[in-house]
Design a protein around this motif. Structure first.
Motif, PDB file in Angstrom:
ATOM      1  N   ALA A  14       0.815  -1.220   0.000  1.00 51.88           N
ATOM      2  CA  ALA A  14       0.000   0.000   0.000  1.00 51.88           C
ATOM      3  C   ALA A  14       0.853   1.277   0.000  1.00 51.88           C
ATOM      4  N   ASN A  15       1.738   1.398   0.975  1.00 46.59           N
ATOM      5  CA  ASN A  15       2.609   2.578   1.039  1.00 46.59           C
ATOM      6  C   ASN A  15       4.058   2.136   1.124  1.00 46.59           C
ATOM      7  N   PRO A  16       4.620   1.709  -0.004  1.00 44.91           N
ATOM      8  CA  PRO A  16       5.982   1.158   0.079  1.00 44.91           C
ATOM      9  C   PRO A  16       6.978   2.223   0.514  1.00 44.91           C
ATOM     10  N   PRO A  31       6.638  -2.832  10.171  1.00 46.49           N
ATOM     11  CA  PRO A  31       5.186  -2.912   9.967  1.00 46.49           C
ATOM     12  C   PRO A  31       4.804  -2.692   8.501  1.00 46.49           C
ATOM     13  N   ASN A  32       3.938  -3.527   8.025  1.00 49.90           N
ATOM     14  CA  ASN A  32       3.422  -3.454   6.648  1.00 49.90           C
ATOM     15  C   ASN A  32       4.464  -3.654   5.549  1.00 49.90           C
ATOM     16  N   CYS A  33       5.646  -4.120   5.892  1.00 49.63           N
ATOM     17  CA  CYS A  33       6.656  -4.375   4.864  1.00 49.63           C
ATOM     18  C   CYS A  33       6.531  -5.830   4.426  1.00 49.63           C
ATOM     19  N   SER A  34       6.305  -6.029   3.121  1.00 47.88           N
ATOM     20  CA  SER A  34       6.256  -7.420   2.652  1.00 47.88           C
ATOM     21  C   SER A  34       7.413  -7.716   1.703  1.00 47.88           C
TER      22      SER A  34
END
Ligand SMILES: [Zn+2]
Length: 268
Positions: free
Chosen positions: A221-223, A256-259
């Motif tokens: 979403a927000n890289p 957080p939120n890092c894939s």
């Protein structure tokens, strides 16, 4: 200087199945907790008309609800701790299995076999992952009860008759469940990635692999700009400490939120 031959192995993969399993385990408990607490709190007010909650008599519903919430909080925090321990062990098991399978298969293709050499530091890292996981899961009921307590007192302070109060509480409880669900979903997604990233790095190092090549996975979403760049440059980093990005050492999938992920680099 002899030129070293390098080979990139199959990328570390964050299992969607593990995330789904983890999420549904958490959500089942969140739902049961919210139902239990709502039922108990609403019953207190239904049985005890709020003539004047300021009055300090024994049947004061605010007092009754406070006692009830205290008991419920300790019951549910304990239930979550029990669950967390089981979930963390299982997460470790699942991740280990998946990592090993993938590592064996890709090393076999290079004509090599996996021979693990674990160090104490590696084992400690594994323990730390489990501990963090347990403490995060435990924070779900803790935060829930802090919020519910405030929510109930605010509803009582607003006044109104019994019907208005119980309607208000029912509505607030369903909002609260939504918030807690979203937090549980976030924890599930993030923990599976974080645990996979850390455990995969530990096992790869134990198998003698030292470096990784950063992969930025599309569709975040927000890289983070630095992660996109690291992926584009196929940045090589040390598996024991990660890459130095935005002023800190990070592993792909750790924040957080890092894939983001990586390909293990095999050096001959
Ligand atoms: Zn990233």
């Amino acid at each position: 200087m002899s030129r070293k031959r390098q080979r990139r192995l199959r990328a570390v993969n964050y299992s969607a199945g593990d995330s789904a399993w983890y999420r549904s385990t958490l959500l089942r408990e969140v739902r049961a907790m919210n139902q239990d607490v709502r039922r108990t709190v609403v019953a207190v007010f239904e049985d005890n008309p709020l003539a004047n909650p300021e009055l300090a008599n024994d049947a004061n519903p605010v007092k009754l609800v406070r006692n009830a919430l205290r008991k419920l909080a300790s019951k549910w925090v304990n239930r979550f701790i029990d669950m967390a321990t089981g979930v963390s062990d299982q997460l470790l098991e699942r991740t280990t299995e998946a990592t090993d399978r993938s590592l064996r298969a890709s090393m076999r293709k290079e004509g090599m076999t996996v021979n693990y050499q674990f160090t104490d530091a590696m084992m400690e890292r594994q323990e730390a992952i489990i501990a963090e996981n347990v403490s995060l899961i435990k924070s779900i009921p803790e935060k829930y009860f802090t919020d519910v307590e405030g929510m109930v007192y605010r509803a009582v302070a607003k006044g109104g008759d019994r019907k208005m109060l119980t309607d208000e509480l029912m509505q607030k409880f369903s909002q609260r469940e939504g918030i807690t669900r979203r937090r549980a979903e976030f924890i599930a997604r993030d923990q599976v990635r974080k645990a996979t990233s850390a455990l995969a790095a530990v096992r790869q190092q134990a198998a003698g692999i030292k470096m990784g090549e950063w992969i930025h996975s599309a569709g975040q979403a927000n890289p983070r700009h630095s992660h996109v760049k690291a992926g584009a440059e196929r940045l090589e980093f040390d598996l024991s400490k990660g890459a130095y990005l935005d002023g800190q050492w990070v592993m792909p999938g750790e924040l957080p939120n890092c894939s983001c992920s990586w390909r293990p680099v095999l050096t001959f």
